[in-house]
Design a protein around this motif. Structure first.
Motif, short mmCIF file in Angstrom:
data_model
loop_
_atom_site.label_atom_id
_atom_site.label_comp_id
_atom_site.label_asym_id
_atom_site.label_seq_id
_atom_site.Cartn_x
_atom_site.Cartn_y
_atom_site.Cartn_z
N LEU A 42 0.82 -1.22 0.00
CA LEU A 42 0.00 0.00 0.00
C LEU A 42 0.85 1.26 0.00
O LEU A 42 0.52 2.25 -0.66
N PHE A 43 1.96 1.25 0.77
CA PHE A 43 2.69 2.50 1.02
C PHE A 43 4.17 2.42 0.65
O PHE A 43 4.99 3.10 1.25
N ARG A 44 4.52 1.61 -0.33
CA ARG A 44 5.92 1.47 -0.70
C ARG A 44 6.52 2.83 -1.06
O ARG A 44 5.96 3.59 -1.85
N ASP A 45 7.69 3.12 -0.45
CA ASP A 45 8.42 4.37 -0.69
C ASP A 45 7.62 5.60 -0.28
O ASP A 45 7.84 6.70 -0.81
N ARG A 46 6.70 5.46 0.67
CA ARG A 46 5.93 6.58 1.20
C ARG A 46 6.13 6.64 2.71
O ARG A 46 6.32 5.62 3.37
N PRO A 47 6.10 7.85 3.31
CA PRO A 47 6.33 7.98 4.75
C PRO A 47 5.28 7.27 5.60
O PRO A 47 5.55 6.92 6.75
N GLU A 48 4.08 7.05 5.03
CA GLU A 48 3.03 6.37 5.81
C GLU A 48 3.42 4.94 6.18
O GLU A 48 2.87 4.37 7.14
#
Length: 408
Positions: free
Chosen positions: A131-137
């Protein structure tokens, strides 16, 4: 300030798979102590109960990474579903063998079959990564799961023992099996969030994830951290017994998990931008420093609880950054196996830590058991300090891209 946890759970399917995983991984905490509670009551032999539980634990430590490797290759549902069925049936066989007093070899065989339990902790983190690859979440999601793991280990063990004591010897293991079946079925039924199978890149690493240096470094460090976790439990039980207040052990162990649980949630909400390898080193520095007051905190249950609470605050941040590093340094085609190796390291560390701490307590006295925590925290810090350059490297899935970037 917006709630970061509300943001991650607003993603379609996130609430469903996370809730199902919470139930599905209760057996990770319930099974080892549940086996001991069941067999010690039905057979009256603690050595046999411990040996069967150890067979299950060692078997799962070996089999779980292999199952996770197959999950990465063929998908969660195709691999985890049959593995869960085998594990559940073996648990039922173990319960039956205990109740009917079958020969000891059947207990060991059933425990080994139950060790095919898939790593739900790894699979749920794989879904968050999708869902959040390479995202701060993603850091927030990992913070939630690490805090949930802390809560599960305390509530799961207490529930397993409590049911066996209050109802009948097999009650804890029956509940464990029920949670395994219902939680896994609910989790795997949510196909929309299941990560797709990714073929290894032609120029990327092959073989097992444990062959990757970042996985080796983080797993070794978390073996030492697992030893710290177990030492706190063993030493606290021994000290409170020596103080004449054995019931205080539950309070002490509870606040240990509470400190880690709270700070883990706070860290996920703050979501620091510092490189993860430095965050891990800082967390281990705090862990090392806060282990020192434990050496002089055995005069009362209140003082012990305060020292243990302080020493526990860095556990969850350590887990959060460790899993974050695995997500960034391991190819997507190996992620589930990579996370499982780290989880296995924690389990191995807990087993070794309990053994060593128990020996130190028996030989040198209850208070000196905490020297195991001091030594283990220093060893974890040295491991990560020496591995900083490796842990700071580019994602292993794209070595060619990294080489191109360096040449510019």
């Amino acid at each position: 300030m917006p709630n970061p946890y509300a943001k991650i759970f607003s993603e379609p399917g996130a609430k469903g798979f996370s809730a199902a995983a919470f139930v599905g991984r209760l057996p990770l905490a319930m099974a080892p102590i549940g086996i001991v509670a069941m067999l010690s009551q039905t057979l009256g032999e603690y050595w046999l109960a411990g040996a069967v539980a150890a067979t299950y634990g060692i078997g799962n430590a070996f089999l779980a990474p292999q199952i996770s490797r197959l999950v990465d290759r063929y998908g969660q549902t195709r691999v985890a579903a049959p593995a869960t069925v085998v594990s559940a049936l073996a648990f039922l066989l173990l319960i039956l063998a205990s109740h009917l007093a079958w020969p000891a070899w059947t207990l060991f065989a059933a425990a080994l079959g139950a060790a095919t339990l898939p790593s739900m902790s790894a699979m749920v983190r794989a879904r968050w990564s999708e869902l959040f690859r390479d995202r701060p979440e993603l850091n927030t999601a990992f913070a939630f799961e690490s805090s949930a793991d802390e809560l599960l280990y305390i509530t799961g063990a207490s529930l397993s023992v409590g049911l066996a004591a209050a109802w009948f010897p097999e009650a804890g293991m029956l509940a464990c099996t029920l949670f395994l079946v219902l939680g896994s079925a609910a989790f795997l039924a949510q196909r929309g969030t299941e990560p797709p199978v990714r073929a290894p890149q032609a120029d990327g690493p092959t073989g097992s994830a444990i062959g990757l240096r970042p996985v080796q470094i983080v797993t070794l460090a978390l073996i030492f951290v697992g030893a710290i976790f177990a030492t706190a439990e063993v030493s606290s039980i021994a000290i409170t017994k020596e103080l004449g207040e054995p019931g205080g052990a539950s309070l002490v162990i509870g606040v240990y998990a509470l400190g880690s649980f709270v700070l883990g949630l706070v860290l996920g909400a703050i979501n620091p931008t510092m490189p993860l390898q430095r965050q891990l080193l800082i967390a281990l520095s705090v862990l090392m420093l806060t282990s020192l007051p434990l050496l002089v905190a055995g005069s009362s249950v209140a003082l012990l609880a305060a020292a243990v609470f302080l020493s526990g605050v860095a556990i969850s941040p350590t887990f959060i950054t460790a899993f974050g590093l695995i997500e960034r340094r391991v190819p997507a085609s190996m992620l589930t196996e990579g996370v499982t190796w780290v989880m296995t390291g924690i389990g191995i560390g807990m087993a070794l830590g309990a053994f060593v701490a128990g020996w130190v307590v028996d030989t040198f006295g209850p208070q000196n058991g905490f020297w195991v925590s001091v030594v283990a925290s220093a060893a974890a810090w040295i491991t990560v300090a020496l591995g900083q350059r490796t842990l700071a490297g580019e994602r292993a899935a794209a070595p060619a891209a990294a080489a191109t970037a360096l040449s510019r």
